[in-house]
Design an enzyme around this catalytic site. Structure first.
Site, PDB file in Angstrom:
ATOM      1  N   ASN A 141       7.920  -5.476  -4.394  1.00  5.37           N
ATOM      2  CA  ASN A 141       8.026  -6.601  -3.463  1.00  5.37           C
ATOM      3  C   ASN A 141       8.371  -7.917  -4.142  1.00  5.37           C
ATOM      4  O   ASN A 141       9.047  -8.754  -3.563  1.00  5.37           O
ATOM      5  CB  ASN A 141       6.702  -6.764  -2.714  1.00  5.37           C
ATOM      6  CG  ASN A 141       6.678  -7.993  -1.829  1.00  5.37           C
ATOM      7  OD1 ASN A 141       7.418  -8.061  -0.851  1.00  5.37           O
ATOM      8  ND2 ASN A 141       5.845  -8.968  -2.166  1.00  5.37           N
ATOM      9  N   ASP A 223       2.671  -0.765  -3.787  1.00  4.85           N
ATOM     10  CA  ASP A 223       1.964  -2.032  -3.645  1.00  4.85           C
ATOM     11  C   ASP A 223       2.603  -2.882  -2.551  1.00  4.85           C
ATOM     12  O   ASP A 223       3.820  -2.858  -2.358  1.00  4.85           O
ATOM     13  CB  ASP A 223       2.000  -2.781  -4.986  1.00  4.85           C
ATOM     14  CG  ASP A 223       1.220  -4.068  -4.957  1.00  4.85           C
ATOM     15  OD1 ASP A 223       0.000  -4.013  -4.754  1.00  4.85           O
ATOM     16  OD2 ASP A 223       1.833  -5.147  -5.118  1.00  4.85           O
ATOM     17  N   GLU A 247       0.208   0.749   0.595  1.00  2.00           N
ATOM     18  CA  GLU A 247      -0.899  -0.179   0.810  1.00  2.00           C
ATOM     19  C   GLU A 247      -0.559  -1.122   1.964  1.00  2.00           C
ATOM     20  O   GLU A 247       0.262  -2.032   1.815  1.00  2.00           O
ATOM     21  CB  GLU A 247      -1.157  -1.014  -0.449  1.00  2.00           C
ATOM     22  CG  GLU A 247      -2.231  -2.068  -0.253  1.00  2.00           C
ATOM     23  CD  GLU A 247      -2.079  -3.290  -1.164  1.00  2.00           C
ATOM     24  OE1 GLU A 247      -3.084  -3.983  -1.372  1.00  2.00           O
ATOM     25  OE2 GLU A 247      -0.952  -3.546  -1.643  1.00  2.00           O
TER      26      GLU A 247
END
Length: 488
Positions: A141, A223, A247
């Site tokens: 990200n 993540d 997540e």
């Protein structure tokens, strides 16, 4: 784009096949989550200082993990989740150092604080030699930049502003803002990659596929899943060839479940939050917990592929909420025997008491890896029992069986999953109960205490609960494995 693709090709000099465990195969495993910097040091020290408040590197490495893999495997865990491996933003910032691995600076270099490339290869090999799968935590990200001024030229390979969304803080009430905004602050910003851009997405997909293939990675932990559009995850999880678990840090079932259309499973945050609230206090609402579990089952595509956890690196440890061993054991039972793939955060077995980040990131070596006066025996027995259930002949395999929930009053819950009956309470005092739904006269084993029980002529067991969980199973079904489970 040509320069960046050249970097990808330089990085992908050798390819190896991974075990490529399927999602179905991951159901049969029990995962131990490691924080590399805090699990084990290569010098074997049990006294090296590590104050989590300082948010700095404490010296844990991949070689250290190798030296303590037997500690993990003896508890019956058959997979490890390893911290991100790439080079991090260097130096100390106003929010500490990148000891956790989530502040990427160079995607194509290893984090030398954790060891060399050879060390990481050796870790994966050592795990595989023990029959353990390896789940790698990946951060796709964002990158990391110390200070207010963004030094894009230092970020590799995305070394220009055009690869990122415009700098703006996240409004956590807006999904577009969650996907396009930046995490961080003036001490350290996390520039948010524009994964909607084909060039960016192509490079991230190529890098991930290479890492999985080259280093024989068996699964991925994704993540900040909610911070990237589902379309990107659908592409990358479709191409990478291994189990993906994301997540989505939310307790709302309606937020979490849709992401399973883009990946195999998610961390089961709604279940974790509801279980913690229900069982850490006599005031917990067991009915609300049941409603959440049932809602997850009805709304999600396949809860059995979710990761069932009670602690992780982002949430307070259970020991900071309650120090009652019975309550902690109750949550351990839910952790291992509920629907889904168990995940246990390092130190949960030692009943560590760290509260919010960074206190929940203690050095495990300070516990001396003790196997007594903690939950190590509990997890060891639960994992052994779960393996027995997985291997047992049954029309519906244990990992596919659906739990059903039966309230025996407001503070006692009976959960049935296949032939397993869990009796759980949030009371800390003795209470008499009657557990129904057994065969008349059936002989049963309480797995945690190895106590023999027998149902009466009405198929009921009368028990006195003392705050400890009960795991009840037909003795005839356990047969020759009773010695393995009970150690006698």
């Amino acid at each position: 784009m040509r320069t960046l693709l050249a970097l990808v090709l330089v990085f992908t000099t050798h390819f190896y096949s991974s075990l490529a465990a399927t999602a179905s195969e991951w159901r049969n495993h029990s995962i131990y989550q490691l924080m590399t910097d805090r699990f084990a040091r290569p010098d074997g020290s049990l006294t090296a200082p590590c104050d989590p408040n300082e948010r700095v590197f404490c010296g844990g490495t991949w070689k250290g993990i190798i030296s303590r893999l037997d500690y993990i495997s003896r508890m019956g865990f058959t997979a490890i989740w390893v911290s991100p491996i790439v080079e991090q933003s260097d130096g100390r910032t106003g929010v500490g150092e990148a000891y956790h691995g989530y502040w990427t600076r160079n995607l194509y270099a290893f984090n030398l604080k954790f060891g060399t490339e050879r060390d990481f290869i050796d870790l994966v090999g050592a795990a595989h030699e023990r029959g353990m799968l390896v789940m790698l935590d990946v951060v796709l990200n964002h990158f990391a930049n110390p200070g207010e001024t963004i030094q894009y030229q230092n970020l590799i390979p995305f070394n220009h502003e055009r690869y990122y969304h415009p700098k703006r803080e996240i409004d956590w009430g807006s999904q577009p803002s969650i996907e396009n905004g930046w995490m961080g602050n003036g001490y350290l910003w996390l520039p948010d990659l524009n994964t909607e851009d084909k060039e960016v997405a192509d490079i991230l997909v190529a890098w991930t596929k290479n890492v999985v293939s080259k280093y024989k990675i068996d699964g991925l932990r994704l993540d900040a899943t909610r911070n990237i559009p589902m379309s990107f995850w659908k592409r990358i999880c479709g191409e990478v060839g291994v189990y993906c678990q994301g997540e989505v840090w939310a307790s709302d079932v309606n937020i979490v479940c849709p992401y399973q259309d883009s990946m195999d499973g998610l961390h089961n945050y709604p279940f974790k939050v509801a279980a913690t609230e229900a069982f850490t206090s006599p005031n917990g609402n067991l009915s609300a917990f049941v409603q959440v579990a049932q809602h997850m089952r009805s709304q999600c595509k396949d809860v059995s592929l979710f990761g069932t956890f009670m602690e992780n690196h982002d949430n307070p440890r259970l020991g900071s909420i309650t120090t009652d061993p019975g309550r902690l054991r109750t949550l351990a039972v839910l952790n291992i025997l509920s629907d889904g793939i168990p995940i246990v955060y390092y130190g949960q077995e030692q009943m560590l008491t760290g509260a919010n980040d960074p206190l929940n990131r203690e050095a495990l070596w300070h516990t001396h890896y003790s196997t007594a006066n903690n939950l190590v025996p509990t997890f060891t027995r639960l994992n052994a029992f779960r393996r027995l259930l997985i291997s047992a002949a049954s029309p519906t395999p244990f990992t596919y069986a659906v739990s059903t929930y039966h309230l025996l009053g407001t503070q006692v819950l009976n959960i049935r999953k296949g032939d397993v009956s869990l009796v759980l309470t949030n009371l800390g005092v003795a209470t008499d109960i009657v557990v129904p739904m057994f065969a008349a006269g059936e002989e049963l084993l309480e797995v945690l205490s190895c106590r023999l029980l027998r149902a009466d002529s009405m198929g009921q067991i009368k028990l006195t609960l003392t705050g400890e969980p009960l795991v009840i199973y037909p003795r005839t079904r356990i047969a020759d494995s009773e010695t393995t489970i009970c150690g006698a």
